[in-house]
Write an enzyme that holds these catalytic residues in place. Sequence first.
Site, PDB file in Angstrom:
ATOM      1  N   GLU A 175       0.871  -1.186   0.000  1.00  0.00           N
ATOM      2  CA  GLU A 175       0.000   0.000   0.000  1.00  0.00           C
ATOM      3  C   GLU A 175       0.896   1.219   0.000  1.00  0.00           C
ATOM      4  O   GLU A 175       1.688   1.414   0.926  1.00  0.00           O
ATOM      5  CB  GLU A 175      -0.861   0.041   1.273  1.00  0.00           C
TER       6      GLU A 175
ATOM      7  N   CYS B 277      -2.361   8.668   4.048  1.00  0.00           N
ATOM      8  CA  CYS B 277      -2.232   8.374   2.607  1.00  0.00           C
ATOM      9  C   CYS B 277      -3.529   8.730   1.898  1.00  0.00           C
ATOM     10  O   CYS B 277      -3.540   8.971   0.705  1.00  0.00           O
ATOM     11  CB  CYS B 277      -1.808   6.937   2.357  1.00  0.00           C
TER      12      CYS B 277
END
Length: 1007
Positions: A767, A801
């Site tokens: 990720e 994020c």
Amino acid sequence: MSASPAISISPGDTSRSLPDLETSIRNWGEKIFALMDRAEPPSLFSTKGFYGTLMEWSMRDARFKTQLFRFVDVLPTLTSSSEIARHLQEYLGEDEVKLPTALRVGLKAAGGASWLVGTGVRSQVGGMARQFMLGDDEKEIARTLRGLADQGIAFTVDILGEAVVSESEADQYAQRYLELMEGLGRAMARWPAADPVSTLPGRGSPSLNLSVKLSALYSQIHPADPDTAAKKISDRLRPILRRAKELGAFINFDMESYGSKNLTLQVFRQVFGEPEFRDGPACGLALQAYLKDCEADLGGIIGWARRQQRRVTVRLVKGAYWDYETTLAQQRHWPVPVFQHKAESDASFEKLSLLLLENEDAVEAAFGTHNVRSIAHILAQAERLGVDRRSFEFQMLYGMAEPVKAAVLELGCRLREYCPVGELLPGIAYFVRRLLENTSNEGFLARKFAQGASREELLASPQRIPSVDPPKISDATPILQANSDFRNEPPTDFTVVSEREKMPAALATLRSHLGQRHPLVIDHKFVSTREWLPSVNPANQNETVGSAAQASIEDAESAMAAAKAAQPKWARTPVAERAALLERLAGLMGRDKAALAALEILEAGKNWTEADADVAEAIDFCNFYAGCMRDLGVPQRTQTVAGESNVQHWWPRGVGIVIAPWNFPLAILTGMVSAGIVAGNTVIMKPSDQTPVIGARLMALLIEAGLPKGVVGLVMGPGSTVGAHLVAHPQTNFIAFTGSKEVGLRIWETAGRTPPGQGHLKKVVCEMGGKNCLIVDSDADLDEAVAGCVASAFGYQGQKCSALSRLIVLADNYDRFLERLIAASDSLRIGPPEVPGNVIGPVISREAQRRILALIQSGKDEAKLVWQGSVPAEPQACYVPPTIFAEVPPTSRLFREEIFGPVLSVTKARNFDEALALANDSEFALTGGCYSRSPVNLERVKAELACGNVYLNRTITGAIVERQPFGGFKMSGGGTKAGGREYLQNFLVPRVITENCLRRGFAPEEQ
Ligand SMILES: Cc1cc2nc3c(=O)[nH]c(=O)nc-3n(C[C@H](O)[C@H](O)[C@H](O)COP(=O)(O)OP(=O)(O)OC[C@H]3O[C@@H](n4cnc5c(N)ncnc54)[C@H](O)[C@@H]3O)c2cc1C
């Protein structure tokens, strides 16, 4: 101080007199109905005309009602006739919506003559809204109020508009109250009678009566810090109270949603307890009988009034936010604060009405209801108690229930109308609430005037109405099979004092043993090293939270050996045992929730809410993955054919390396580790260099939960040496990584190599970052869009994020929106995250601070810096001022590069096509969203926005386990979804066992 008891309640058992009471209520009810029959039915329910048709259809067809009310909600923001016609078509033109013929014909015409439809619809809806609101022309307002006075009706005025997004808006709101009060004061001086209502001597409220919504007086109300909110609200209230006292006006506090109830009570007691306001102005507040807490709150206010020897008016209402309270509590897994059955709210209203009447020596009662049964109950009780009915008042809403008003006036009761003033745009929420109320199938008005319920039914005692289960708010079928036993960990409700108090206590305990050394843990043995890396508080670099051992390559090798040795036995451990370990871990985290959140505040610089949410998410990962593994642990048949058995099941991959970031220091680390081990793998976990103490704490909790030796090893040290060595290690089977694109790509590449001696392909669960976008459409609800954008961009200093960094605003809205966005950002509270209510804190480290500041500097050459916040002059803290750039070109670094800090780039789009193209113009595809009220544009976003997580009309951060499986694609990651049902499959390999069951032509019956 009064020596009398705080509250007096009816003596003894009243049940024996109940039949008499019911007869009396019925008599009063019949009397009221008879008087009502003489009046015209309220215009909303007359079957003729536009309103009547719409209301009737809304009650008949739920889909029509939803679409109509959504259209009404967006209408005031639409600036042209063609936009009105387009929205009308989008909302009401869909096939599932059944339309009255007249409307269908009108809609058809909309294509050809949009100006006609646009103008017509706006004036019709405007007229409909004006039934409930007085507009904002001072003279017009005074004329209407005077008209009421002439009919013997008193008033209270309220300025439309609710929660504000910035401090400047809160200032403006307070100023408008002062101006309204002045204007009305001047106008009323010319009226013949000061008080239109006949009251008992010494009773009743002053004629100039204002209702105030406290949420409009401070933009930064934070559940963890009611004291600051109370102070800021009181600061804006005092000039209003001072002037009210001089003018002899009355100030009422309206009651809003449950989250602000205790704050409203706190401000009420504090400010009216101040010496300056002890003897005026006259004051009151609304209390909501649908709240389970209401009885206690009313008792508290009565007690306070007695102690202060001050008559307080209590406006008892049922409550206007039922859907909202129910939905919010369900979403957060909090206890639902409102009764779930209408009859319970009605019964509570009756019980509390009685309490008010019984304490009428101390409090002034005002009953805010249009329900004839509720009114009849009050009149019957007053009669029973010998309370003169001119000693209390009824209050009803402007534009509603005209026959009921006429009836209570005929009965010689006092009546006050609640009159909202202002324009339709700020008043839309109020207007939609009124429409909902008028069309609610359970509501008195709709039952009486639209459904034609009998008097018998309408006057029935709420005690005798059987409880039917309330309708579910949403019945959508889950697309992905839900994990039936899983329930998200609720976020802490910091409005609850006892919850709030845990945090300072946890911080104090933590501070008493800061600075400890945290060794590696290999095979459950603590391993000290030569090098120790201090982990410091981002808000105070002089404060060392702890020091982390720094592993050498040899330490990494020992960790690998331990993990390798432990793996076969762990793989054979029954799934139920592995799952139970995670559930025990979740339980321990729940036990230590405040302590863990406190550690995140000091080590990662998270504010209270963000820290608490991270711990809750870690708990969710454990419980969720435990359930998922239980399901996956059951072998599944693939396809059934006669004579053959085909079964698929899963094997663990082996040894995994977990490399976690600092921004969700507990949740992401826990998520990746727990997924890895519950699948039967062993794991070496490497927390971030910035948050090793949290990693060490997780290790301790795992051991406490009963983790067998070697199943998890804790290795801390430089990513470039120790991390790289473990990633490249031939015995590593998988790597779970969350972090930057730069490191992620390196891991992906390294893992792709198969050096000699490595007999398998490595799996990478990766990720990476995002350059996330939000589109603000020209019809967006700006109150929501501004708040959502600010939270998405600046929450945790933009270090998520998922954080918003590219804001794309449609040209029509650009200037208006940007102005409010800047004002809202400028109102954010910035400071040490341990102070409750501070929203923005420091960034994670000095290095991050330098890097982001340099990017801001170079950004000034690329775009226009339109706002920068001011941060505390605290050299020991790593603050970066939150910053907004506008006119950001799509080619700029600001638009393209991930910054991972509080920097927001705003770009203007000419139309929705361009907005979507801009949004998709990125190498990343993590989160994105859109604020729009165009069904067609929302559908386009669903279909076209290239992001792993797409959010509509809400923030783009804050994914919740199972509800929003999280992760992106393109350069944002490998398409795996943390917190989703398929996630565990990344840590497993599927096997299929096929068995021929035929033996010499004989097949068993059961296969
Ligand atoms: C003058 C005035 C001032 C007001 N000020 C406020 C205020 O400050 N704050 C505020 O919140 N409201 C306020 N209201 C609105 C009020 O709370 C009610 O929404 C409204 O008056 C309808 O109640 P009723 O008794 O007239 O009608 P009814 O039809 O008898 O009652 C409707 C009410 O029942 C409750 N209800 C509906 N369904 C359910 C269910 N399934 N389970 C439990 N309860 C249910 C809800 O409260 C709903 O509003 C005010 C109303 C008036 C008249």
